[in-house]
Enzyme design. Structure first.
Site, short mmCIF file in Angstrom:
data_model
loop_
_atom_site.label_atom_id
_atom_site.label_comp_id
_atom_site.label_asym_id
_atom_site.label_seq_id
_atom_site.Cartn_x
_atom_site.Cartn_y
_atom_site.Cartn_z
CB SER A 140 54.73 80.07 -71.27
OG SER A 140 54.78 79.76 -69.84
CD GLU A 170 56.66 78.31 -65.32
OE1 GLU A 170 57.91 78.29 -65.14
OE2 GLU A 170 55.78 78.48 -64.48
CE1 TYR A 213 56.40 74.58 -71.83
CE2 TYR A 213 56.48 76.59 -70.04
CZ TYR A 213 55.99 76.00 -71.13
OH TYR A 213 54.73 76.29 -71.61
O1 G4F Z 1 50.37 73.13 -62.66
P1 G4F Z 1 51.47 73.28 -62.79
O2 G4F Z 1 52.64 72.19 -63.14
O3 G4F Z 1 51.83 74.48 -63.91
P2 G4F Z 1 52.99 75.37 -64.31
O4 G4F Z 1 54.32 74.93 -63.84
O5 G4F Z 1 52.67 76.64 -63.66
O6 G4F Z 1 53.01 75.59 -65.79
C1 G4F Z 1 51.86 75.73 -66.59
O7 G4F Z 1 51.38 76.89 -67.05
C2 G4F Z 1 52.57 77.78 -67.90
C3 G4F Z 1 51.72 78.89 -67.82
O8 G4F Z 1 52.39 79.91 -66.86
C4 G4F Z 1 52.54 76.79 -69.10
F1 G4F Z 1 53.42 77.53 -69.63
C5 G4F Z 1 53.11 75.66 -68.77
O9 G4F Z 1 53.12 74.75 -70.15
C6 G4F Z 1 51.78 74.86 -67.76
O10 G4F Z 1 50.64 74.77 -68.61
O11 G4F Z 1 52.22 73.87 -61.57
C7 G4F Z 1 51.75 74.95 -60.71
C8 G4F Z 1 52.53 75.34 -59.36
C9 G4F Z 1 53.84 75.23 -59.58
O12 G4F Z 1 54.44 76.03 -58.63
C10 G4F Z 1 54.15 73.79 -58.85
O13 G4F Z 1 55.65 73.96 -58.12
O14 G4F Z 1 51.98 74.15 -58.79
C11 G4F Z 1 52.94 73.75 -58.01
N1 G4F Z 1 52.78 72.34 -57.68
C12 G4F Z 1 52.58 72.18 -56.03
N2 G4F Z 1 52.38 70.69 -56.12
C13 G4F Z 1 52.66 71.36 -58.18
C14 G4F Z 1 52.49 70.11 -57.42
N3 G4F Z 1 52.70 71.08 -59.55
C15 G4F Z 1 52.18 69.96 -60.14
N4 G4F Z 1 52.37 69.63 -61.51
N5 G4F Z 1 52.12 68.84 -59.17
C16 G4F Z 1 52.28 69.08 -57.80
O15 G4F Z 1 51.98 67.95 -57.38
#
Ligand code: G4F
Length: 330
Positions: free
Chosen positions: A128, A130, A152
């Site tokens: 990932s 990440e 993670y």
């Molecule tokens: O959609 P996210 O939860 O994805 P994240 O953390 O980037 O991880 C995903 O992608 C990775 C690949 O790079 C995978 F390995 C992993 O398994 C997963 O599929 O969050 C994306 C961004 C973050 O910066 C988070 O802080 O969105 C921001 N965010 C802002 N508000 C939020 C929110 N994320 C989530 N989930 N929910 C919110 O309300």
């Protein structure tokens, strides 16, 4: 005789697209699922309904080496795609212990089972972006140093190193894909893209009034999941195992994603999105953008879906499910 593939995490977004791709290519596809999934197929197997009759599911658990060993011994796969994991970064702050246990031990068990029971099998590990975390250079490539910012991310670095070590120590054909974020209408609602597109559709249909989000300034390199599973497959067709970044090379903020998704339903996100400090992460990955030059050169892979098409496709699917017409089409 058709080639056999074993997919862990077959019921997830990526697993379901990969299963469809491999079935279309003539593979005999086997999937590892939790026993509870077999008991609740309507909900837990919903993403694989299109191929359900053409694949074989096996009950097993990433926490149990004997169950994995038995599935590998029975199926004797030619290719194994290890996608199963606790994949929600935010949750890994709430429960570091289970994230590390499942993701690190699960990967180790699959690698050990293959080495013992099917040593000729080719192995794919779902790494990932990440792993780059607090990025040390931009864009990020295979040579960029890892600096994970969550349990993670740490578990994925450990899985990446386990994969490399099984390649070097035991001669396993083991490759890692360092996949940047990849989305689709099959994305889980806990991830920000789907939360936004489902939220915009719910507000447009009058079922909700606001959408609570965390950090709107975080930037991600968002691609389309069906494009990305093609890269997984291509890695295992190479004579020599290796590691590859899979990304679009473009970065956008969560705010930009909101702006586009809401505009597609004729709304201004500023009137509906509420920033909630409780949704911020204790340590954030501020910016990700990948350099997929190696995958392009060696695998002939490139991302075929741009940001606008991705957002539109997800908004349209959620609007259709909510029974609203996407308005103000761009
Ligand atoms: O959609 P996210 O939860 O994805 P994240 O953390 O980037 O991880 C995903 O992608 C990775 C690949 O790079 C995978 F390995 C992993 O398994 C997963 O599929 O969050 C994306 C961004 C973050 O910066 C988070 O802080 O969105 C921001 N965010 C802002 N508000 C939020 C929110 N994320 C989530 N989930 N929910 C919110 O309300």
């Amino acid at each position: 005789m058709s080639r056999k593939a074993l997919i862990t995490g077959i019921t997830g977004q990526d697993g379901s697209y990969l299963a469809e791709l491999l079935v279309a290519k003539g593979y005999e596809v086997h999937g590892l699922v939790r026993r509870v999934a077999l008991e609740d197929p309507g909900h837990r197997l919903r993403r694989i309904t299109t191929v359900r009759d053409q694949i074989v599911l096996h009950a097993g658990s990433l926490e149990s080496f004997p169950s994995l060993f038995q599935v590998v011994r029975q199926t004797q796969p030619d290719e194994c795609y290890h996608l199963a994991a606790q994949s929600f970064v935010s949750y890994s702050f709430d429960d570091e212990f289970s994230t590390l246990n499942t993701n690190i031990n699960g990967t180790h068990y699959v690698l050990a089972a293959l080495t013992a029971a099917a040593p000729e099998c080719r192995f794919y590990f779902a790494g990932s972006s990440e792993m780059f975390g607090k990025v040390e250079e931009t864009p990020q490539a295979e040579t960029t140093r890892f600096h994970p910012r969550s349990a993670y991310g740490i578990s994925k670095v450990a899985g990446f190193d386990l994969t490399r070590n099984y390649r070097e120590a035991y001669g396993l054909h083991a490759s890692s894909g360092i996949l940047f974020n990849h989305e689709s209408p099959r994305r889980g609602y806990e991830f920000v893209t789907r939360k936004i597109t489902a939220g915009a559709a719910a507000i447009a249909s009058g079922k909700a009034r606001e959408l609570r989000l965390g950090n709107l300034e975080a930037r991600r390199d968002w691609g389309h999941a069906p494009d990305y599973v093609e890269a997984m497959w291509a890695m295992l067709q190479q004579d020599t195992p290796d590691d590859y970044v899979v990304a679009t090379g473009e970065t956008h903020s969560v705010r930009e994603f909101c702006e586009m998704a809401f505009s597609l339903v004729g709304l201004d996100y500023r009137e509906h999105v509420v920033t909630d400090p409780a949704l911020y992460r204790p340590a954030e990955v501020d910016m990700l953008v990948g350099n997929a030059a190696k995958a392009r050169k060696a695998l002939g892979w490139c991302s075929r879906t741009d940001f606008q098409s991705l957002v539109r496709m997800m908004v349209e699917a959620d609007c259709c499910a909510a029974g609203v017409e996407p308005g103000n089409r761009r």
